[in-house]
Design a protein around this motif. Sequence first.
Motif, PDB file in Angstrom:
ATOM      1  N   UNK B  91      17.633 132.652 -54.047  1.00  0.00           N
ATOM      2  CA  UNK B  91      17.504 131.198 -54.163  1.00  0.00           C
ATOM      3  C   UNK B  91      17.637 130.745 -55.614  1.00  0.00           C
ATOM      4  N   UNK B  92      17.193 131.591 -56.548  1.00  0.00           N
ATOM      5  CA  UNK B  92      17.201 131.224 -57.970  1.00  0.00           C
ATOM      6  C   UNK B  92      18.551 131.471 -58.622  1.00  0.00           C
ATOM      7  N   UNK B  93      19.537 131.884 -57.869  1.00  0.00           N
ATOM      8  CA  UNK B  93      20.867 132.070 -58.441  1.00  0.00           C
ATOM      9  C   UNK B  93      21.070 133.428 -59.065  1.00  0.00           C
ATOM     10  N   UNK B  94      20.161 134.373 -58.804  1.00  0.00           N
ATOM     11  CA  UNK B  94      20.297 135.694 -59.433  1.00  0.00           C
ATOM     12  C   UNK B  94      21.427 136.495 -58.792  1.00  0.00           C
ATOM     13  N   UNK B  95      21.951 137.459 -59.561  1.00  0.00           N
ATOM     14  CA  UNK B  95      22.964 138.385 -59.047  1.00  0.00           C
ATOM     15  C   UNK B  95      22.338 139.780 -58.977  1.00  0.00           C
ATOM     16  N   UNK B  96      23.123 140.774 -58.561  1.00  0.00           N
ATOM     17  CA  UNK B  96      22.592 142.125 -58.439  1.00  0.00           C
ATOM     18  C   UNK B  96      21.660 142.288 -57.256  1.00  0.00           C
ATOM     19  N   UNK B  97      21.880 141.492 -56.206  1.00  0.00           N
ATOM     20  CA  UNK B  97      21.052 141.566 -54.997  1.00  0.00           C
ATOM     21  C   UNK B  97      21.535 142.700 -54.102  1.00  0.00           C
TER      22      UNK B  97
END
Lengths: 189, 162
Positions: B91-97
């Motif tokens: 949701x926070x726009x992070x990558x590397x999920x």
Amino acid sequence: MSLPAVRLKPLTWHPHIAPVELDDATPEQLEAMKVTPSAKKVSEYVRTLAHDPESYVARTVLFNAIMYVEGGLPRADRELGALGASVVNGCRYCAVVHARQHARITGSDDTVSAAFYNRAEDMSPRDAAIYTFARRLSVTPSQATPEDVAALRDAGLDDGEIIDLIHAIAIFGWANRLMHVLGHSKPAE
Amino acid sequence: MTERDVIDSAAGLSSADPRFIARRLRPEFVEGAEICRTSVLAPKDDLGLSRALRAALARRMAALNDDAPLTAYYDAELTMSLPTEEELRLSRGETGLAEPLAAMAGHADLITSDPSRASAEDIRRLERAGLTNPQIVALSELIAFVNFQTRVVAGLRLMGAS
């Protein structure tokens, strides 16, 4: 400068995923597609989106209201808003369909030709205001400004008509993200 | 119809605002947008894409549209859906999920920011991450809806500023 008119040949659309086959469809999907014993021909587009029948029905009702509701903003202006969105979003299929609609309703392809060349300065002030607003509102994030809305008011649009236009542009921010993402278009046979 | 909905709230319209009143001249737009919102964020059959995941994706896309009120709205929806840590990161726009969230997040980013760059390969990536055809369509409708909603809100805000 005089530019050649843009030739608007119809395109056909084909999905990147397998559409729902009528023989395999659930009762909810059949109802969404309005399949009846006498109406068994359903487009690939409808059968693709029928994979999620609830959103398909909800969106179709809203889309038809926005584009075809009586009164308010003239239909040609809604088509021009749809065209501006479709050009920015890169949906060639939608752009051609709605450019053809605009040309058919107005009896001229001058405005849509100028649209494909992105030359708002070659349009009437009213068309230029509508097309410029449509393009800027369609960018992520929106680049539309209060001056763009003021230009619509200067061209004679009242608040109800501006709300109609916003919805015509916004619903193509939706439709373009289905047509251009879930499939590809090519010239009709 | 006389109550403020998500679009009114995000656009900053009170029930006395001329834009609130003008919206109600098109009840089919107001009701239709609400029914559509439910159909993509809280559908009867979620097709295996949870309510928390849908809210997390919507929050990510509202932020890409620079829409602070809608971002805050989806943050609140997400909190109420009891998200996992991974969904919060999405949701926070992070990558590397982890997959399949990484594929869905990357797709939502591309189709929100520049749909003209979409190609068949983007759909193949979703398939490799394990999404079914119904999930690919449901994800596409969710992405497209948030981009509809942000434009209606942006347009209504501009009407008040001109």
